[in-house]
Design a protein around this motif. Sequence first.
Motif, PDB file in Angstrom:
ATOM      1  N   ILE A 100       0.856  -1.188   0.000  1.00 11.94           N
ATOM      2  CA  ILE A 100       0.000   0.000   0.000  1.00 11.94           C
ATOM      3  C   ILE A 100       0.890   1.236   0.000  1.00 11.94           C
ATOM      4  O   ILE A 100       1.773   1.385   0.856  1.00 11.94           O
ATOM      5  CB  ILE A 100      -0.936   0.009   1.228  1.00 11.94           C
ATOM      6  N   THR A 101       0.660   2.118  -0.962  1.00 11.63           N
ATOM      7  CA  THR A 101       1.455   3.335  -1.131  1.00 11.63           C
ATOM      8  C   THR A 101       0.651   4.546  -0.667  1.00 11.63           C
ATOM      9  O   THR A 101      -0.527   4.666  -0.995  1.00 11.63           O
ATOM     10  CB  THR A 101       1.826   3.510  -2.615  1.00 11.63           C
ATOM     11  N   PHE A 102       1.316   5.440   0.063  1.00 15.07           N
ATOM     12  CA  PHE A 102       0.649   6.687   0.465  1.00 15.07           C
ATOM     13  C   PHE A 102       0.719   7.715  -0.666  1.00 15.07           C
ATOM     14  O   PHE A 102       1.773   7.913  -1.274  1.00 15.07           O
ATOM     15  CB  PHE A 102       1.319   7.279   1.711  1.00 15.07           C
ATOM     16  N   ILE A 103      -0.414   8.365  -0.926  1.00 10.85           N
ATOM     17  CA  ILE A 103      -0.444   9.545  -1.788  1.00 10.85           C
ATOM     18  C   ILE A 103      -0.551  10.752  -0.868  1.00 10.85           C
ATOM     19  O   ILE A 103      -1.547  10.916  -0.157  1.00 10.85           O
ATOM     20  CB  ILE A 103      -1.641   9.536  -2.754  1.00 10.85           C
ATOM     21  N   GLY A 104       0.494  11.574  -0.846  1.00  5.92           N
ATOM     22  CA  GLY A 104       0.499  12.778  -0.027  1.00  5.92           C
ATOM     23  C   GLY A 104       0.034  13.984  -0.822  1.00  5.92           C
ATOM     24  O   GLY A 104      -0.307  13.879  -2.005  1.00  5.92           O
ATOM     25  N   ASP A 105       0.048  15.134  -0.187  1.00 10.52           N
ATOM     26  CA  ASP A 105      -0.509  16.348  -0.788  1.00 10.52           C
ATOM     27  C   ASP A 105       0.343  17.535  -0.346  1.00 10.52           C
ATOM     28  O   ASP A 105       0.642  17.675   0.841  1.00 10.52           O
ATOM     29  CB  ASP A 105      -1.954  16.520  -0.300  1.00 10.52           C
ATOM     30  N   MET A 106       0.739  18.372  -1.303  1.00 11.42           N
ATOM     31  CA  MET A 106       1.574  19.530  -0.976  1.00 11.42           C
ATOM     32  C   MET A 106       0.945  20.819  -1.492  1.00 11.42           C
ATOM     33  O   MET A 106       0.768  20.983  -2.694  1.00 11.42           O
ATOM     34  CB  MET A 106       2.970  19.364  -1.582  1.00 11.42           C
ATOM     35  N   PRO A 107       0.566  21.740  -0.589  1.00 12.42           N
ATOM     36  CA  PRO A 107       0.029  23.028  -1.038  1.00 12.42           C
ATOM     37  C   PRO A 107       1.081  23.806  -1.844  1.00 12.42           C
ATOM     38  O   PRO A 107       2.293  23.623  -1.635  1.00 12.42           O
ATOM     39  CB  PRO A 107      -0.289  23.763   0.269  1.00 12.42           C
ATOM     40  N   PHE A 108       0.630  24.661  -2.737  1.00 12.46           N
ATOM     41  CA  PHE A 108       1.571  25.473  -3.521  1.00 12.46           C
ATOM     42  C   PHE A 108       2.162  26.592  -2.656  1.00 12.46           C
ATOM     43  O   PHE A 108       3.366  26.846  -2.684  1.00 12.46           O
ATOM     44  CB  PHE A 108       0.849  26.074  -4.739  1.00 12.46           C
ATOM     45  N   TYR A 109       1.310  27.247  -1.867  1.00 11.51           N
ATOM     46  CA  TYR A 109       1.740  28.394  -1.060  1.00 11.51           C
ATOM     47  C   TYR A 109       1.997  28.006   0.392  1.00 11.51           C
ATOM     48  O   TYR A 109       1.603  26.917   0.830  1.00 11.51           O
ATOM     49  CB  TYR A 109       0.680  29.502  -1.110  1.00 11.51           C
ATOM     50  N   VAL A 110       2.639  28.900   1.131  1.00 12.10           N
ATOM     51  CA  VAL A 110       2.793  28.731   2.575  1.00 12.10           C
ATOM     52  C   VAL A 110       2.216  29.970   3.270  1.00 12.10           C
ATOM     53  O   VAL A 110       2.141  31.048   2.690  1.00 12.10           O
ATOM     54  CB  VAL A 110       4.266  28.524   2.998  1.00 12.10           C
ATOM     55  N   SER A 111       1.811  29.797   4.520  1.00 10.71           N
ATOM     56  CA  SER A 111       1.204  30.908   5.266  1.00 10.71           C
ATOM     57  C   SER A 111       2.232  32.003   5.547  1.00 10.71           C
ATOM     58  O   SER A 111       3.418  31.718   5.758  1.00 10.71           O
ATOM     59  CB  SER A 111       0.642  30.405   6.593  1.00 10.71           C
ATOM     60  N   HIS A 112       1.759  33.254   5.583  1.00  7.59           N
ATOM     61  CA  HIS A 112       2.646  34.367   5.919  1.00  7.59           C
ATOM     62  C   HIS A 112       3.210  34.206   7.331  1.00  7.59           C
ATOM     63  O   HIS A 112       4.414  34.370   7.565  1.00  7.59           O
ATOM     64  CB  HIS A 112       1.891  35.696   5.800  1.00  7.59           C
ATOM     65  N   ASP A 113       2.352  33.872   8.272  1.00  6.52           N
ATOM     66  CA  ASP A 113       2.807  33.703   9.655  1.00  6.52           C
ATOM     67  C   ASP A 113       3.299  32.272   9.846  1.00  6.52           C
ATOM     68  O   ASP A 113       2.650  31.437  10.465  1.00  6.52           O
ATOM     69  CB  ASP A 113       1.671  34.019  10.635  1.00  6.52           C
ATOM     70  N   SER A 114       4.460  32.012   9.268  1.00  2.00           N
ATOM     71  CA  SER A 114       5.021  30.657   9.293  1.00  2.00           C
ATOM     72  C   SER A 114       6.523  30.715   9.533  1.00  2.00           C
ATOM     73  O   SER A 114       7.177  31.744   9.313  1.00  2.00           O
ATOM     74  CB  SER A 114       4.758  29.946   7.959  1.00  2.00           C
ATOM     75  N   ALA A 115       7.051  29.586   9.963  1.00  2.00           N
ATOM     76  CA  ALA A 115       8.502  29.478  10.167  1.00  2.00           C
ATOM     77  C   ALA A 115       9.245  29.720   8.861  1.00  2.00           C
ATOM     78  O   ALA A 115      10.339  30.310   8.853  1.00  2.00           O
ATOM     79  CB  ALA A 115       8.842  28.089  10.717  1.00  2.00           C
ATOM     80  N   ASP A 116       8.656  29.287   7.748  1.00  2.00           N
ATOM     81  CA  ASP A 116       9.325  29.393   6.443  1.00  2.00           C
ATOM     82  C   ASP A 116       9.498  30.841   6.002  1.00  2.00           C
ATOM     83  O   ASP A 116      10.562  31.239   5.524  1.00  2.00           O
ATOM     84  CB  ASP A 116       8.531  28.617   5.397  1.00  2.00           C
ATOM     85  N   VAL A 117       8.427  31.644   6.150  1.00  2.00           N
ATOM     86  CA  VAL A 117       8.511  33.048   5.723  1.00  2.00           C
ATOM     87  C   VAL A 117       9.380  33.846   6.701  1.00  2.00           C
ATOM     88  O   VAL A 117      10.155  34.703   6.286  1.00  2.00           O
ATOM     89  CB  VAL A 117       7.102  33.659   5.591  1.00  2.00           C
ATOM     90  N   TRP A 118       9.282  33.550   7.998  1.00  2.00           N
ATOM     91  CA  TRP A 118      10.130  34.227   8.989  1.00  2.00           C
ATOM     92  C   TRP A 118      11.606  33.914   8.737  1.00  2.00           C
ATOM     93  O   TRP A 118      12.467  34.809   8.804  1.00  2.00           O
ATOM     94  CB  TRP A 118       9.722  33.763  10.391  1.00  2.00           C
ATOM     95  N   ALA A 119      11.904  32.657   8.405  1.00  2.00           N
ATOM     96  CA  ALA A 119      13.305  32.248   8.213  1.00  2.00           C
ATOM     97  C   ALA A 119      13.854  32.642   6.842  1.00  2.00           C
ATOM     98  O   ALA A 119      15.063  32.824   6.688  1.00  2.00           O
ATOM     99  CB  ALA A 119      13.432  30.735   8.393  1.00  2.00           C
ATOM    100  N   HIS A 120      12.971  32.790   5.850  1.00  2.00           N
ATOM    101  CA  HIS A 120      13.428  33.075   4.468  1.00  2.00           C
ATOM    102  C   HIS A 120      12.617  34.221   3.853  1.00  2.00           C
ATOM    103  O   HIS A 120      12.062  34.075   2.752  1.00  2.00           O
ATOM    104  CB  HIS A 120      13.283  31.823   3.600  1.00  2.00           C
ATOM    105  N   PRO A 121      12.555  35.378   4.498  1.00  2.00           N
ATOM    106  CA  PRO A 121      11.707  36.462   3.976  1.00  2.00           C
ATOM    107  C   PRO A 121      12.116  36.923   2.582  1.00  2.00           C
ATOM    108  O   PRO A 121      11.277  37.406   1.813  1.00  2.00           O
ATOM    109  CB  PRO A 121      11.883  37.578   5.008  1.00  2.00           C
ATOM    110  N   GLN A 122      13.381  36.748   2.246  1.00  2.00           N
ATOM    111  CA  GLN A 122      13.877  37.205   0.949  1.00  2.00           C
ATOM    112  C   GLN A 122      13.292  36.402  -0.216  1.00  2.00           C
ATOM    113  O   GLN A 122      13.384  36.815  -1.374  1.00  2.00           O
ATOM    114  CB  GLN A 122      15.417  37.147   0.913  1.00  2.00           C
ATOM    115  N   LEU A 123      12.669  35.245   0.077  1.00  3.45           N
ATOM    116  CA  LEU A 123      12.117  34.403  -0.983  1.00  3.45           C
ATOM    117  C   LEU A 123      10.666  34.745  -1.322  1.00  3.45           C
ATOM    118  O   LEU A 123      10.062  34.123  -2.184  1.00  3.45           O
ATOM    119  CB  LEU A 123      12.210  32.926  -0.575  1.00  3.45           C
ATOM    120  N   PHE A 124      10.116  35.746  -0.632  1.00  3.90           N
ATOM    121  CA  PHE A 124       8.721  36.131  -0.825  1.00  3.90           C
ATOM    122  C   PHE A 124       8.629  37.625  -1.115  1.00  3.90           C
ATOM    123  O   PHE A 124       9.536  38.390  -0.760  1.00  3.90           O
ATOM    124  CB  PHE A 124       7.908  35.795   0.438  1.00  3.90           C
ATOM    125  N   LYS A 125       7.551  38.037  -1.742  1.00  7.99           N
ATOM    126  CA  LYS A 125       7.364  39.458  -2.049  1.00  7.99           C
ATOM    127  C   LYS A 125       6.827  40.169  -0.813  1.00  7.99           C
ATOM    128  O   LYS A 125       5.614  40.253  -0.600  1.00  7.99           O
ATOM    129  CB  LYS A 125       6.412  39.627  -3.231  1.00  7.99           C
TER     130      LYS A 125
END
Length: 502
Positions: free
Chosen positions: A215-240
């Motif tokens: 049995i194989t898992f099918i996962g799901d990945m959103p295109f965007y990430v939330s503004h109030d997130s670790a990703d935007v806080w850590a990498h603000p230069q990658l977003f407008k």
Amino acid sequence: MIIPKRSSGILLHITSLPSPYGIGDLGPEAYKFADLLEEAGQRYWQILPLNPTEVGSGSSPYSSHSAFAGNPLLLSPDLLLKEELVKEEDLAQRPHFPDDKVDFPAVTDFKRNIWFKAYATFKSRPNEELRQAFRAFREKHWSWLEDYSQFVVFKNHFEQKSWVEWPGELKQRHKGAMHALAQELENDIEREQFLQFLFYRQWEKLKAYCHLKDITFIGDMPFYVSHDSADVWAHPQLFKLDKEGMPEAVSGVPPDYFSETGQLWGSPVYDWKALERREYDWWIDRVLHNLQLFGLLRLDHFRAFSAYWEIPAGEKTAMNGKWVQSPGKELLTIIKNKCPDMPIIAEDLGEIDQPVRDLMQEFGLPGMRVLLFAFGDDLPHSIYAPHHHIQNSIVYTGTHDNSTVRAWYENESGAESQARLREYSHTSLTKENAHEVMGRLAYMSVAQLAVLPIQDVLGLGAESIMNKPSTTENNWTWRLKPHYFEKKDAQKLYKIVKLYGR
């Protein structure tokens, strides 16, 4: 073709599994469901994103404060008990939870208490094997784990304020200030890292168990990430973002048949030029991270790999946006070089133009065919109608964003659509059998993979809808009641699997 043989699967998110703890988790009921999938002849288990959810964002798995972390709410208390990280009396203190929906605030309060006890036990008890495994996990995932754990703990320290409202030196990630606060909150930060270790440990064990059952898992990945997130806080230069860290432009979709003002999602859009200078490293890391978790990965909002709808910040609706080209071809080329078998599904629902179709064709990506969309007045020409399906695609009765088949039949379809389905299937149609008729149409399709939401396997109605897009109340809470899906249901499904060569 990424799906090697004609096969079938079931869509059921982890949170929707039965469990005595108010929310589905990675424990015994997940293993029981895997056993039933095997008995039903299923080869795929499709789920929604596993990232952390927040009550303030409606508990949507598509709106997370991390693109890499797992959701600690999915940790199984039973498995923590088995590892002697919590005691029976800790679990016995749980409140009475409803078994048909998730009460996210109540579940979070209960589980937080369990997490604290598990971490306290880990700290106080010398278990060298667990400690070594934790050290190895931190080393492997440090590139995102440090930022994530600091973000969660700092946010808690500042009373859940968005990172743009933190003191300037922390908002702008000055090393001295970050180091000082991280030292002060060292235990809390390590606890968040330990919860991620436990999550990935439980996930990998479940995945390995499913693998043994083919049995194989099918996962799901959103295109965007939330503004109030670790990703935007850590990498603000990658977003407008502007100099204060606020979005200059946000995401959404333009007005269409479903909404005359479009949908304003509000997450920041990417600064593709900045990402290009770094060879899209953060994006590629994110995709590869997900491909390690799942056998197949569905890329949500795939049309944004061709062009996306960009809306100026401050707009109240999505009407005044514009289409902007994105470097999807470059991203997919890098992914293919690193992962030649390209186990990716394109979520190609909605208004899709030829450049999106060309991109899918170029990389051989299967798209989605949803039968609930097939029986309008364009039935003879609809790409969703079974006679227009292609082999390299995945057919669904519906998705997590649609009604169940029964709810569609009872509340949405109308007499004309019902008549078309009746004629097309050459069946006497009722609200009691509509899900079976639609399920058989999916299974007889030439599409290489047929996926049915568990609600449509069981013929459940409107009370079982997972999500109603453009609404914020009572979404993502539905749960499968205990004993709803059992051996007899699995055996019934197995007969249809055999009949249609899946």
